[in-house]
Design a protein around this motif. Sequence first.
Motif, PDB file in Angstrom:
ATOM      1  N   VAL A 518       0.794  -1.230   0.000  1.00 37.32           N
ATOM      2  CA  VAL A 518       0.000   0.000   0.000  1.00 37.32           C
ATOM      3  C   VAL A 518       0.827   1.281   0.000  1.00 37.32           C
ATOM      4  N   GLN A 519       2.116   1.201   0.438  1.00 36.91           N
ATOM      5  CA  GLN A 519       2.878   2.444   0.489  1.00 36.91           C
ATOM      6  C   GLN A 519       3.191   2.985  -0.904  1.00 36.91           C
ATOM      7  N   MET A 520       3.215   2.112  -1.917  1.00 39.66           N
ATOM      8  CA  MET A 520       3.382   2.517  -3.323  1.00 39.66           C
ATOM      9  C   MET A 520       4.706   3.224  -3.605  1.00 39.66           C
ATOM     10  N   GLU A 521       5.649   3.155  -2.675  1.00 35.67           N
ATOM     11  CA  GLU A 521       6.972   3.710  -2.890  1.00 35.67           C
ATOM     12  C   GLU A 521       8.004   2.652  -2.516  1.00 35.67           C
ATOM     13  N   ILE A 522       9.199   2.788  -3.072  1.00 34.90           N
ATOM     14  CA  ILE A 522      10.243   1.805  -2.795  1.00 34.90           C
ATOM     15  C   ILE A 522      11.602   2.476  -2.944  1.00 34.90           C
ATOM     16  N   SER A 523      12.548   2.078  -2.128  1.00 33.55           N
ATOM     17  CA  SER A 523      13.903   2.611  -2.244  1.00 33.55           C
ATOM     18  C   SER A 523      14.606   1.960  -3.425  1.00 33.55           C
ATOM     19  N   ARG A 524      15.622   2.621  -3.937  1.00 36.17           N
ATOM     20  CA  ARG A 524      16.369   2.064  -5.067  1.00 36.17           C
ATOM     21  C   ARG A 524      17.005   0.739  -4.674  1.00 36.17           C
ATOM     22  N   ASN A 525      17.494   0.641  -3.440  1.00 32.85           N
ATOM     23  CA  ASN A 525      18.152  -0.589  -3.011  1.00 32.85           C
ATOM     24  C   ASN A 525      17.161  -1.755  -2.945  1.00 32.85           C
ATOM     25  N   ASP A 526      15.978  -1.511  -2.365  1.00 35.53           N
ATOM     26  CA  ASP A 526      14.967  -2.579  -2.293  1.00 35.53           C
ATOM     27  C   ASP A 526      14.487  -2.969  -3.692  1.00 35.53           C
ATOM     28  N   LEU A 527      14.329  -1.973  -4.546  1.00 35.90           N
ATOM     29  CA  LEU A 527      13.903  -2.261  -5.911  1.00 35.90           C
ATOM     30  C   LEU A 527      14.958  -3.083  -6.643  1.00 35.90           C
ATOM     31  N   PHE A 528      16.234  -2.749  -6.419  1.00 38.93           N
ATOM     32  CA  PHE A 528      17.299  -3.526  -7.069  1.00 38.93           C
ATOM     33  C   PHE A 528      17.289  -4.976  -6.595  1.00 38.93           C
ATOM     34  N   GLN A 529      17.050  -5.200  -5.306  1.00 39.24           N
ATOM     35  CA  GLN A 529      17.032  -6.569  -4.793  1.00 39.24           C
ATOM     36  C   GLN A 529      15.933  -7.388  -5.469  1.00 39.24           C
ATOM     37  N   LYS A 530      14.767  -6.806  -5.641  1.00 37.49           N
ATOM     38  CA  LYS A 530      13.662  -7.512  -6.307  1.00 37.49           C
ATOM     39  C   LYS A 530      13.963  -7.700  -7.796  1.00 37.49           C
ATOM     40  N   PHE A 531      14.524  -6.670  -8.400  1.00 36.24           N
ATOM     41  CA  PHE A 531      14.933  -6.742  -9.805  1.00 36.24           C
ATOM     42  C   PHE A 531      15.951  -7.854 -10.003  1.00 36.24           C
ATOM     43  N   ASN A 532      16.916  -7.916  -9.110  1.00 37.87           N
ATOM     44  CA  ASN A 532      17.992  -8.893  -9.259  1.00 37.87           C
ATOM     45  C   ASN A 532      17.488 -10.318  -9.062  1.00 37.87           C
ATOM     46  N   PHE A 533      16.506 -10.494  -8.175  1.00 39.68           N
ATOM     47  CA  PHE A 533      15.929 -11.827  -8.005  1.00 39.68           C
ATOM     48  C   PHE A 533      15.275 -12.305  -9.304  1.00 39.68           C
ATOM     49  N   LEU A 534      14.417 -11.460  -9.889  1.00 40.13           N
ATOM     50  CA  LEU A 534      13.746 -11.859 -11.129  1.00 40.13           C
ATOM     51  C   LEU A 534      14.750 -12.024 -12.267  1.00 40.13           C
ATOM     52  N   ARG A 535      15.759 -11.184 -12.289  1.00 39.20           N
ATOM     53  CA  ARG A 535      16.799 -11.295 -13.304  1.00 39.20           C
ATOM     54  C   ARG A 535      17.535 -12.635 -13.177  1.00 39.20           C
ATOM     55  N   SER A 536      17.787 -13.060 -11.949  1.00 42.05           N
ATOM     56  CA  SER A 536      18.430 -14.358 -11.713  1.00 42.05           C
ATOM     57  C   SER A 536      17.500 -15.499 -12.104  1.00 42.05           C
ATOM     58  N   LEU A 537      16.223 -15.342 -11.779  1.00 41.27           N
ATOM     59  CA  LEU A 537      15.258 -16.388 -12.119  1.00 41.27           C
ATOM     60  C   LEU A 537      15.139 -16.555 -13.630  1.00 41.27           C
ATOM     61  N   PHE A 538      15.198 -15.442 -14.363  1.00 45.23           N
ATOM     62  CA  PHE A 538      15.060 -15.483 -15.819  1.00 45.23           C
ATOM     63  C   PHE A 538      16.417 -15.499 -16.536  1.00 45.23           C
ATOM     64  N   SER A 539      17.463 -15.883 -15.822  1.00 46.44           N
ATOM     65  CA  SER A 539      18.815 -15.797 -16.394  1.00 46.44           C
ATOM     66  C   SER A 539      18.997 -16.672 -17.625  1.00 46.44           C
ATOM     67  N   ASN A 540      18.342 -17.823 -17.663  1.00 44.67           N
ATOM     68  CA  ASN A 540      18.453 -18.700 -18.834  1.00 44.67           C
ATOM     69  C   ASN A 540      17.425 -18.367 -19.904  1.00 44.67           C
ATOM     70  N   GLU A 541      16.453 -17.561 -19.531  1.00 43.73           N
ATOM     71  CA  GLU A 541      15.407 -17.164 -20.482  1.00 43.73           C
ATOM     72  C   GLU A 541      15.876 -16.014 -21.364  1.00 43.73           C
ATOM     73  N   PHE A 542      16.681 -15.108 -20.793  1.00 35.86           N
ATOM     74  CA  PHE A 542      17.056 -13.893 -21.511  1.00 35.86           C
ATOM     75  C   PHE A 542      18.569 -13.683 -21.606  1.00 35.86           C
ATOM     76  N   ALA A 543      19.351 -14.719 -21.406  1.00 33.68           N
ATOM     77  CA  ALA A 543      20.811 -14.660 -21.565  1.00 33.68           C
ATOM     78  C   ALA A 543      21.421 -13.511 -20.770  1.00 33.68           C
ATOM     79  N   PHE A 544      21.002 -13.379 -19.509  1.00 30.62           N
ATOM     80  CA  PHE A 544      21.551 -12.339 -18.646  1.00 30.62           C
ATOM     81  C   PHE A 544      22.970 -12.699 -18.213  1.00 30.62           C
TER      82      PHE A 544
END
Length: 714
Positions: A518-544
Amino acid sequence: MVKCAVNQIVQGRKQHVTMDFETTRSIQSFKDILLDRYGTSDFLWMSRDWQPLLPYPHTIKTNPKKIKQDVLRSPRVQHAIEEISEEKGIPKEQLYKTVQSILEEIGYNRQLPVVRWLGVLLLKVLKRTCNGLFVNEANINRVMSTVGENPVIFAPSHRSYGDFILMAYLCFHYKIEMPAIAAGIDFHSMWLMGHLLRDCCAFFMRRSFGSDKLYWTTFSEYVQKLVTDGDAAVEFFIEGTRSRTAKSLTPKFGFLSMTLVPFFTGRVPDITIVPINISYDRTLEEVLFAFELLGVPKPKESTSGLIKALNMLNEKYGKVYIDFAEPISVRELFESSGLHRRLPTPESPQVQHVMSPEETSFCVELAHHVVQQQQRHSVISAFNLMAIILNNSVLEGTGPPLLQEIVANVAWFKSVMEMLGALIDIQGGLSSVDAAVKEAISVHKSLVTLTQTNHLKLVKIHTFSRKMDTSKLKGHNLSEQTMDVAVPMVMLQHYVNPCLHYLIGPAILTLVMRHLDVQMEISRNDLFQKFNFLRSLFSNEFAFYTAWAEKEFEDAVKQLEVLSVVEPTKSGMLKLGNHAKLQILLSNLLQPFLEGYLAVCQVLQKVASRPCSERFVLKATQQRVEELLTSAAISHPYSLSLDMHSAALQALTSLHAVDRLKRNGAVEFQIRTTRLLEITQMLENLMLQPDEKFHLSDPTAKHFVIHGSQPAKL
């Protein structure tokens, strides 16, 4: 930049090469090299005098026969023969004959008469089926002006069998010596075609070497001789195989590492690698790829199969674009990484070079650089944009769009893609977009059609007989209803995917931010952590590539800020901007991947508490996805893709949610329950609500796929 040796270049050019490659990235910089062939004799053109430029000329000339002889006499092969003879008691004479047989299987020939005659045939096919073969001549000329003092490797993208044929013709057209082309052993057994390909400079490699030390030594020595002693470039596909999805595959490192050994051991001063992108309006194998992704086995390569495929010559495949990226100097990249070559030791000619951890890491980095450059030099077609718009309409459940809606949305999304760095094959304003959309519908009439009311719909695909041995299927035996809807949707996704390397970073960030609490805001560090998780999960899908995660995050944030998808707050946090339309579209791009990966997680929880095979997991997952689609629990038929399920399984293994076990010579998988549940929960939190879904039982699905309807005139 590599040194210049063949052609004189203006002083100071090297300092401006990167800028030159960037500034020549415009549609106007591409020339249709078929244009001059219309109304002329193909035979006379292919019979012209041909004195090619040698990418790596030598004082002492070599030839295909001499290379094989040199490999047979090389210290490494001799040493391997002696070792195997002692270990297994096999006479040396017998092993020599084995090596000769391997070299006959591997080795290429260069027969110019064969090249000329096949070129005549190719020209006739291209003029009949293509709307143009467009080449960025300025970039080719710049590349060729920088070669000459060290070996050259051509590394094209691989989306079709046409890739190596087009590369051969391109070299003939620009009078560049035909490269020695690495081809799969499947082609070797094709009657007649195997011989023709060999005569056109193809050399053949087995898909796997296993524990065959003699073959490995012989083949790797042959490749290294091509690198050190050959006048021509060596050409290979760094992805290892054709991409059935039209996305870049995770690069393979085996062949690349072979070609780099002469550099690591100091036998050559440098190696120049030239990434090349080949972009197709329409892929020749689009239907076959869709069926393969859904589990139908790939047809065995055969000459008879090729002949049967000649009815494809009645189709139109639009334009083909070829672009050479800036050459990569292996020496410069190696030294910029802070690495130094090891000095060769006296026994090194006899012993296989064992790569150090630093050299192995360098190969990984270099391979990803090649893939990145291939991606940056792609050309996006009008139909790629149309596929995204149509795909988004399906997921939004708005029904088949009108032609004028497609045109307006393509014009809008074209500006978005250009801001992200894409080169779009549309010149001019709205009228040009309208013309490009209509041309794309004509080229892709086997997949999309305009109804009499000017709505754009998918066409049912009739090219596959369901009467087959179901035991040969790689996955679950999908129902007729599922296949009717899934095949055209998987084909449509094939044309969405070439855009995803521009969109994946922004899409991941947008998806995360649309599912904040509900806060609808996020710090750059927290956003990067979530970004990096999905990036790792899709690492073989998108040749990251892991090392580039932070830079890609920062780039994506900047892009989204410019596009008003994300905006900073006064407190230094980030929140969603006001561009809701683009936010929805970007989130929808990830929907089929989220659904497919979540299904893999859910199936693993049920079947892999004890070790089970990959095939069992894939079959069970595909069956589960079909059930979820039919019951409206998930939305997109592309989530049936077996390639996606396999990539998910690899990623979950890397993320320590699954263990990969070897039992009795077979590979099996077993879950780590706590970690897998954690990842499953993360994916569930990112899923759209059920009432937003498109599904097989929904009448909307039937409205999007029509049966045998005649297209309206454009």
